[in-house]
Design a protein around this motif. Sequence first.
Motif: not given
Length: 87
Positions: A25-51
């Motif tokens: 929702d483009y508000k200030a960041v309050t959490k940083l997800v660093s588990s699951g797929i986010y453990k390997y990349t900060r932008n998995p949604v961009y990677i999937s759309s690029k693929l």
Amino acid sequence: VCMVLSGVVYFFAKKQLLKHHVTSDYKAVTKLVSSGIYKYTRNPVYISSKLMALSIAFSTNSVYFLIPSCLWLSYANWYVIPKEEEY
């Protein structure tokens, strides 16, 4: 193969965001997800759309899909993602 892979990457990215109750929702960041797929990349949604974009370009064997895909990839890598990382 790339289309399936892009769907899998997107699915796991969204699953992790929902698990941690993170919205886009483009508000200030309050959490940083660093588990699951986010453990390997900060932008998995961009990677999937690029693929997905590249897989469409290659599966149709069309330069008309390849050129815009490459332009979008460049724009995302050098403009969108750095702006999001600043945020």
